[in-house]
Design an enzyme around this catalytic site. Structure first.
Site, PDB file in Angstrom:
ATOM      1  N   HIS A  84      40.319 -58.078 -17.471  1.00 10.60           N
ATOM      2  CA  HIS A  84      38.887 -58.331 -17.513  1.00 10.60           C
ATOM      3  C   HIS A  84      38.568 -59.824 -17.451  1.00 10.60           C
ATOM      4  CE1 HIS A  84      38.712 -54.105 -18.576  1.00 10.60           C
ATOM      5  NE2 HIS A  84      37.397 -54.146 -18.492  1.00 10.60           N
ATOM      6  N   ARG A 135      45.343 -56.152 -13.469  1.00 12.93           N
ATOM      7  CA  ARG A 135      43.955 -55.783 -13.704  1.00 12.93           C
ATOM      8  C   ARG A 135      43.566 -56.277 -15.090  1.00 12.93           C
ATOM      9  NH1 ARG A 135      40.801 -52.037 -16.167  1.00 12.93           N
ATOM     10  NH2 ARG A 135      38.859 -51.424 -15.071  1.00 12.93           N
ATOM     11  N   LYS A 172      22.268 -61.236  -7.859  1.00 16.38           N
ATOM     12  CA  LYS A 172      22.404 -60.274  -6.762  1.00 16.38           C
ATOM     13  C   LYS A 172      23.854 -59.787  -6.723  1.00 16.38           C
ATOM     14  CE  LYS A 172      20.695 -59.458  -2.052  1.00 16.38           C
ATOM     15  NZ  LYS A 172      19.729 -58.419  -2.437  1.00 16.38           N
ATOM     16  N   TYR A 225      26.288 -60.874  -3.385  1.00 17.27           N
ATOM     17  CA  TYR A 225      26.084 -60.695  -1.952  1.00 17.27           C
ATOM     18  C   TYR A 225      24.707 -61.189  -1.548  1.00 17.27           C
ATOM     19  CZ  TYR A 225      23.005 -56.665  -2.782  1.00 17.27           C
ATOM     20  OH  TYR A 225      21.967 -55.856  -3.177  1.00 17.27           O
ATOM     21  N   ARG A 253      19.762 -68.659  -3.069  1.00 14.19           N
ATOM     22  CA  ARG A 253      19.906 -67.556  -4.024  1.00 14.19           C
ATOM     23  C   ARG A 253      21.371 -67.149  -4.181  1.00 14.19           C
ATOM     24  NH1 ARG A 253      16.584 -62.029  -3.132  1.00 14.19           N
ATOM     25  NH2 ARG A 253      18.029 -61.869  -1.373  1.00 14.19           N
ATOM     26  N   LEU A 307      15.206 -58.942  -9.400  1.00 12.02           N
ATOM     27  CA  LEU A 307      15.815 -59.880  -8.472  1.00 12.02           C
ATOM     28  C   LEU A 307      14.721 -60.757  -7.871  1.00 12.02           C
ATOM     29  CD1 LEU A 307      18.476 -60.628  -6.912  1.00 12.02           C
ATOM     30  CD2 LEU A 307      17.579 -59.176  -5.074  1.00 12.02           C
TER      31      LEU A 307
END
Length: 288
Positions: A104, A102, A149, A34, A53, A205
Site C-alpha cells: 500500500h 503489492r 481526477k 487521468y 488540472r 471535480l
C-alpha cells in the site's frame, strides 16, 4: 481499426498490442490520475486548463509529473497526427508505476507509467438535440476527494449503470440536500434567467468545460457559483450538464419528471451557439 495507435511509456504502438504489467499500481490500486480533452480539426481544446488540472491531480497524490506542458503538447499532437487528425478526443493516464510486489505504501524509485489514446468524439444526435437527455438522482457514495481526477471511478461506474438501467443518460449525485455533479459531468441549474453551479470543493471535480460554460453564460445571463439544493433542481426551468466530450447539453427529464417545458430551453440554445462560435474563433490558433 480507427484510432488504432496509442502511446505507452515512450512508444507509439498499435493499441491492440499495448501491454502493462499486472503489478502496475494503476491496475492494482487505481493509484493513478487521468485527463480527457476534445480535439477539433486537429487542435486540442483548452489544453492548458486540462493539463493544469492534471498537474494538480498529480501533486495531490504525490506523483511527479513526467512531462512539462510543452512535452505533453508535442506528445499528444503526434498521437493525433498518427490517428489521422481531425476531430476526436484524447485520453491521458499517469500511474505511480510498478514494483515487484503489492504494498500500500509508495514504492521507492518507481517510474510513472504514461498511457494515451485517441477515440471518436461523441456527438449529440439530431434527436437528442431536439428532445434533450434524461437523468436520475442518486445518493452520493463516493470518496472524499472528488476534486482529484482519479481513475478510482467504481462509484461513478455504478451510478452511471444505475442510470442506464433506468433508461436515463446520466446520474446526478445528491449528498444530503446538496446537488453536486453528474457521474461524469458538471451541472448547471437555471431558474428565472439565472444560471447556478456548485462551487469547487473536495466534493466535486473542477470542470474545465464547466468553466467555459460559465464564461460564455456570463455574457448572456446572471451567473451564481454556490450551493444548489435538491428543491432548486426539481423546480428548474433548464438543467445542463457539461463534460469535455460533450460541451454543455440539456437535461429535460429528471427522475421521470420534465424539467421546465420538457424540451431544450432558449438559454441552452444560446450557449450552444456561443460554444460553436468559440471553436470557430480558435481555429488555427496555438493550443498552448
Amino acid at each position: 481499426m480507427p484510432y488504432a495507435i496509442c502511446y505507452l511509456n515512450g512508444e507509439f504502438q498499435p493499441l491492440a498490442e499495448a501491454r502493462i504489467s499486472p503489478l502496475d499500481r494503476g491496475f492494482l490500486f487505481a493509484d493513478s490520475v487521468y485527463e480527457v480533452l476534445p480535439v477539433f480539426d486537429g487542435r486540442m481544446f483548452r489544453f492548458r486548463e486540462h493539463f493544469d488540472r492534471l498537474a494538480r491531480s498529480l501533486r495531490e497524490i504525490r506523483i511527479e509529473s513526467p512531462h512539462t506542458h510543452e512535452e505533453w503538447l508535442a506528445l499528444l499532437e503526434e498521437l493525433i497526427r498518427r490517428n489521422g487528425g481531425g476531430t476526436m478526443y484524447v485520453y491521458v493516464q499517469v500511474t505511480r508505476g510498478m514494483e515487484f510486489g503489492r504494498n500500500h505504501t509508495f514504492p521507492a524509485g518507481a517510474k510513472p507509467s504514461v498511457f494515451a489514446l485517441a477515440s471518436q468524439l461523441p456527438t449529440l444526435t439530431p434527436e437528442l438535440r431536439a428532445t434533450g437527455l434524461t437523468a436520475i438522482t442518486v445518493e452520493d457514495f463516493r470518496w472524499g476527494r472528488c476534486d482529484i481526477k482519479s481513475t478510482a471511478l467504481l462509484a461513478n461506474v455504478l451510478a452511471k449503470q444505475q442510470a442506464a438501467d433506468a433508461g436515463a443518460h446520466e446520474a446526478i449525485f445528491i449528498r444530503g440536500d446538496d446537488v453536486l455533479e453528474g457521474s461524469s459531468t458538471s451541472i448547471f441549474v437555471i431558474r428565472n434567467g439565472v444560471v447556478a453551479t456548485p462551487a469547487n470543493s473536495n466534493r466535486i471535480l473542477p470542470g474545465t468545460t464547466r468553466d467555459v460554460g460559465l464564461e460564455l453564460a456570463t455574457g448572456v445571463m446572471p451567473v451564481e457559483v454556490r450551493s444548489i439544493r435538491l428543491a432548486e433542481l426539481q423546480a428548474a426551468d433548464e438543467v445542463w450538464i457539461s463534460a469535455a466530450t460533450r460541451d454543455v447539453v440539456p437535461i429535460t427529464r429528471i427522475d421521470s419528471k420534465p424539467v421546465g417545458t420538457g424540451k431544450p430551453g432558449p438559454y441552452w440554445q444560446k450557449l450552444e451557439a456561443a460554444f460553436a462560435d468559440l471553436r470557430k474563433r480558435l481555429e488555427g490558433t496555438p493550443a498552448l
